[in-house]
Design an enzyme around this catalytic site. Sequence first.
Site, mmCIF file in Angstrom:
data_model
loop_
_atom_site.group_PDB
_atom_site.id
_atom_site.type_symbol
_atom_site.label_atom_id
_atom_site.label_comp_id
_atom_site.label_asym_id
_atom_site.label_seq_id
_atom_site.Cartn_x
_atom_site.Cartn_y
_atom_site.Cartn_z
ATOM 1 N N LYS A 84 0.846 -1.198 0.000
ATOM 2 C CA LYS A 84 0.000 0.000 0.000
ATOM 3 C C LYS A 84 0.878 1.244 0.000
ATOM 4 O O LYS A 84 1.705 1.445 0.887
ATOM 5 C CB LYS A 84 -0.904 0.000 1.238
ATOM 6 C CG LYS A 84 -1.789 1.238 1.378
ATOM 7 C CD LYS A 84 -2.674 1.085 2.612
ATOM 8 C CE LYS A 84 -3.589 2.263 2.822
ATOM 9 N NZ LYS A 84 -4.467 2.087 3.994
ATOM 10 N N ASP B 276 -14.239 2.552 11.492
ATOM 11 C CA ASP B 276 -14.627 2.423 10.090
ATOM 12 C C ASP B 276 -14.810 0.956 9.704
ATOM 13 O O ASP B 276 -14.365 0.521 8.643
ATOM 14 C CB ASP B 276 -13.588 3.090 9.180
ATOM 15 C CG ASP B 276 -14.135 3.375 7.783
ATOM 16 O OD1 ASP B 276 -15.378 3.382 7.626
ATOM 17 O OD2 ASP B 276 -13.335 3.583 6.854
#
Length: 413
Positions: free
Chosen positions: A55, A151
Site C-alpha cells: 500500500k 470504520d
Amino acid sequence: MNKNKREKEFYSLDVGDSTFTVLKRYQNLRPIGSGAQGIVCSAYDQILERNVAIKKLSRPFQNQTHAKRAYRELVLMKCVNHKNIIGLLNVFTPQKSLEDFQDVYLVMELMDANLCQVIQMELDHERLSYLLYQMLCGIKHLHAAGIIHRDLKPSNIVVKSDCTLKILDFGLARTAATGLLMTPYVVTRYYRAPEVILGMGYQANDIDQWNKVIEQLGTPSQDFLMKLNQSVRTYVENRPRYAGYSFEKLFPDVLFPADSDHNKLKASQARDLLSKMLVIDASKRISVDEALQHPYINVWYDPAEVEAPPPKIPDKQLDEREHTVEEWKELIYKEVSEWEEWTKNGVIRGQPPPLGAAVIDSPPQPTSSSSSANDVSSMSTEPTDPSSDPTMTSETDSSLDSHTSLGALACCR
C-alpha cells in the site's frame, strides 16, 4: 547505508496514475485497489517467498490531517499483533533522507477477498458463525488496547479461502483514552451506528437513514430519547411513531442456511444474535464479550484467540498530538527508519512473526491482463469529513478488481 547502494535496491513501475518505487525483493506488481488513503498492489516477496499487498499512502504530507492519519495508521499497525488483524510485514521509503522524504509504503498480508464478495456466496451456518467469531475476536483485541476502529464495514474485513478473517485499515482509528471530542464523520455513511447519526443533528442523508432504522426496529423508548440532545430529541419526537417489525418477520428462516447437524447451529440462534446486535440504545446492545458467549458463536471459543494479550501502544499521546506537516513528516520518517533498523531479511529482530501471518503462498505467477485475479488488497477508503479536509475523495468503497473470485470457502477448523 551508502546512497548508491540504497538506490540499487529499488526500482520504479507506473501503476495507473501513480509510480511505485519499491524494493527489488517485490516483483510482479499488479494494482488491486485504490481509495482515499492510497493505492494497493499485489506483489511477490522474493525473501519471504509469499504474495503480499503493498500500500502506497496517498499524499501523506499534503496537509496535517493526511499526515496525522498516516502516522496513526503506521503506529497502530506496528503494535497490533493478532491473527484476526491484518499483519504488517514491512515498511519502507525509497527516499534517502528526511529532506527528500515523501513516500511511505506499507507491506501487508495479502488476502483473497473482502466481505463485500464473501456475503454474495452461499454460506452455511458453520462459516457464518466462524466469520462472526473471528470479527468479534479482532474487535475485542483492539478494544482491549483502547483502540476504536471507527470504520468497520465489509470492505475493511478481508478473508482467505481457508475461512481466515482479518480486520484492516487503521487510518481512522482512535485510542479510547483520548479526552478529545471525536468527529462524527466516522464510518462510511451506511455503516454508522444510530448514536453516531443522532449526534450529528440535521444531516439530511443521515436523518433519512435514521427514518429507515426506526421504521424497521420501531420508535425508541422515551428513556432513550431522553439521552439525546434537545434539538435531536425534538426532531425524533415529531416524526411518525413506528411499532417496528418482529425479527421473525425481518429475518425469516428462508433467509438463513439450513440448520446445521454438525454444530447444532440454527436460524433461530442467528436471528436471536441479530436481535441483540441491532438495538438502537447502545447501553442495551449486546457487548463483544457477551456476543462471544452467545450459542451461535461460542462453539469456536478459544481462550488463546479471545484473550490474547492486548497490544501496547507506545505513543500515549497518539491522538492528542498536534503538529505541523513537517513535524509529522519527521515523526513518520523516524518510525520508518526504526523499522528498517529492526528488520533483517524481512524478519523483525527480537519479535516473533505476526500471529496472523499466513503460510507461504504459491510461487509468483506471470503478470498478465488475462490472469485470474484471486487476491484482493488490504484496502478501502476513509469517509469524507468536509469540515476538516475538503480534498478527501468521496466515501465510496475503494475500487477493486470486479472479476475477483474467491471460490468456495474451505471448511472451518
